[in-house]
Design an enzyme around this catalytic site. Structure first.
Site, PDB file in Angstrom:
ATOM      1  N   ASP A  25       0.819  -1.222   0.000  1.00 41.52           N
ATOM      2  CA  ASP A  25       0.000   0.000   0.000  1.00 41.52           C
ATOM      3  C   ASP A  25       0.849   1.266   0.000  1.00 41.52           C
ATOM      4  O   ASP A  25       0.427   2.308   0.495  1.00 41.52           O
ATOM      5  CB  ASP A  25      -0.952   0.025   1.210  1.00 41.52           C
ATOM      6  CG  ASP A  25      -1.797  -1.230   1.310  1.00 41.52           C
ATOM      7  OD1 ASP A  25      -2.429  -1.580   0.307  1.00 41.52           O
ATOM      8  OD2 ASP A  25      -1.819  -1.859   2.387  1.00 41.52           O
ATOM      9  N   HIS A  64      -4.219  -1.354  -6.287  1.00 37.36           N
ATOM     10  CA  HIS A  64      -3.595  -0.048  -6.391  1.00 37.36           C
ATOM     11  C   HIS A  64      -4.507   0.891  -7.160  1.00 37.36           C
ATOM     12  O   HIS A  64      -5.248   0.480  -8.038  1.00 37.36           O
ATOM     13  CB  HIS A  64      -2.203  -0.121  -7.031  1.00 37.36           C
ATOM     14  CG  HIS A  64      -2.136  -0.957  -8.271  1.00 37.36           C
ATOM     15  ND1 HIS A  64      -1.717  -2.275  -8.235  1.00 37.36           N
ATOM     16  CD2 HIS A  64      -2.424  -0.686  -9.560  1.00 37.36           C
ATOM     17  CE1 HIS A  64      -1.753  -2.764  -9.468  1.00 37.36           C
ATOM     18  NE2 HIS A  64      -2.167  -1.829 -10.287  1.00 37.36           N
TER      19      HIS A  64
END
EC number: 6.3.4.4
Length: 428
Positions: free
Chosen positions: A13, A41
């Site tokens: 992340d 993403h």
């Protein structure tokens, strides 16, 4: 021209989608080399459109780029088709997406076993996404997995599914008291899905190497992050594959001498999803403020991310195990408005100060962060497009992280938009 590896340097992340999108502009190929739809993403285009991708490489948003789901990836056919449909509904050209014939398929029984196992473990669960990733990799290593190429031969597919369900149904029924799966239903479902992507199946290992021979640039995109690597992460709270740079060769089919550079992605603070050690974690208002300011909620699961201050110990570790040549620092803008910003420069492990990653699992769990306080800034940095436009304290923060991490910070993200990036050096 080179192959460049792009890898998260924390627990995932970190903002790899934006970095891939930026680097993808100079690449002709973007290759996803491991993981599955257990990571996501988000890419924000200049016109404000945002795209959440889980399986398809983010180079799909750059016209003219060939995108590859490599042999090291595990593919859920349903998720693949849903993601393709979502892109096509927004007029994104998906014709330049190829799938390795040697990638493994996530089957319905992998998802079923993953979910019931996590529920059974209760408080001892690892915190998987329940997408079947781990069970699929287990079958791959046990040499009983179903590969993408198997959908081209119904006889082979059926044989593999029958053999798998002889065992999987025993586990589902007798261990977890769940209903078993039907062979015909599984085979028919997968074959029906395969009809819609069979034309994308290719010998991608050959094609990628041929592209490099022609002098084209290949960007190798890892999912998740260094500390989630099954060999180099905070085991057992890890994923089932190798997102570190070494996994790029195995998961794409190119040799290590083809790689010219390794770009690591670092968030300006630290986050983690799921269980496992997290030395700099904040469980107070400061952590909640970071979560809200940074929008720290998982793209794939929607789960709140755990938040903490920047950890230079794991950054140095990531530099070492990946051979990182350049860093892309993301979300610097999130730290705006803080009087001071703590940075973890070492750990106290049972009374001993250490500046490198502890060798043992116990050592990591016992690690207490040793902080250095850096002055914050109040100015809005989201409009900065050169390093010199940043406030002096923000510049000092970046330089200190660079010094502590052991590799140059070549790009800085100052907002979610594709154009909200400062490029200090040419990467790789």
């Amino acid at each position: 021209m080179p192959a460049i590896v792009l890898i998260g340097a924390q627990w995932g992340d970190e903002g790899k989608g934006k970095a891939t999108d930026l680097l993808g502009e100079q690449a002709q190929w973007v290759v996803r080399y491991q993981g599955g739809n257990n990571a996501g993403h988000t890419v924000v285009l200049p016109d404000g459109q945002d795209f959440a991708l889980h399986l398809i490489p983010s180079g799909i948003l750059t016209p003219g780029v060939t995108n590859v789901i490599g042999n090291g990836v595990v593919v859920d056919p349903g998720v693949l088709l849903d993601e393709l449909a979502g892109l096509e509904a927004r007029d994104i050209d998906t014709n330049r997406l190829l799938i390795s014939a040697d990638a493994h398929l996530i089957m319905p029984y992998h998802v079923a076993i993953d979910r019931v196992t996590e529920r059974y473990l209760g408080k001892k669960q690892i915190g998987t996404t329940g997408r079947g990733i781990g069970p699929c990799y287990q079958d791959k290593i046990a040499r009983v997995g179903v590969r993408v190429q198997d959908v081209l031969d119904e006889k082979i597919l059926r044989q593999k599914v029958e053999a798998a369900l002889d065992i999987k149904n025993q586990i589902l029924v007798k261990v977890y008291n769940r209903r078993g799966l039907d062979v015909d239903e599984v085979v028919d479902t997968v074959l029906g899905q395969a009809e819609k992507f069979a034309g994308r199946i290719a010998d991608t290992k050959l094609l990628i190497n041929q592209a490099l021979d022609r002098g084209e640039t290949v960007l190798l995109e890892g999912s998740q992050g260094t500390l989630l690597d099954v060999d180099h992460g905070t085991y057992p709270f890890v994923t089932s594959s190798n997102p570190t740079s070494g996994g790029a060769c195995a998961g794409s089919g190119i040799g290590p001498t083809r790689i010219n550079g390794v770009v690591g992605i670092l968030k300006a603070y630290t986050t983690r999803v799921g269980a496992g050690p997290f030395p700099t974690e904040l469980t107070d208002d400061a952590g909640e403020n970071l979560r809200k300011a940074g929008g720290e909620f998982g793209v794939t699961t929607g789960r709140s991310r755990r938040t903490g201050w920047f950890d230079a110990v794991i950054a140095r570790y990531a530099t070492r195990v990946n051979g990182i040549t350049d860093y892309f620092l993301t979300k610097l803008d999130v730290l705006t408005g803080l009087q001071t910003i703590p940075v973890c420069v070492a750990y106290d492990v049972d009374g001993e100060r250490v500046t490198e990653m502890p060798m043992t699992q116990t050592g990591v769990h016992h690690a207490v962060p040793v902080y250095e306080e850096l002055p914050g800034w109040w100015e809005d940095v989201s409009g900065a497009r050169s390093f010199e436009e940043l406030p002096a304290n923000a510049q000092a923060y970046v330089k200190r992280l660079e010094e502590l991490s052991g590799a140059r910070i070549s790009a800085i993200g100052v907002g979610p938009g594709r154009d909200q990036t400062i490029v200090r050096h040419t990467m790789a």
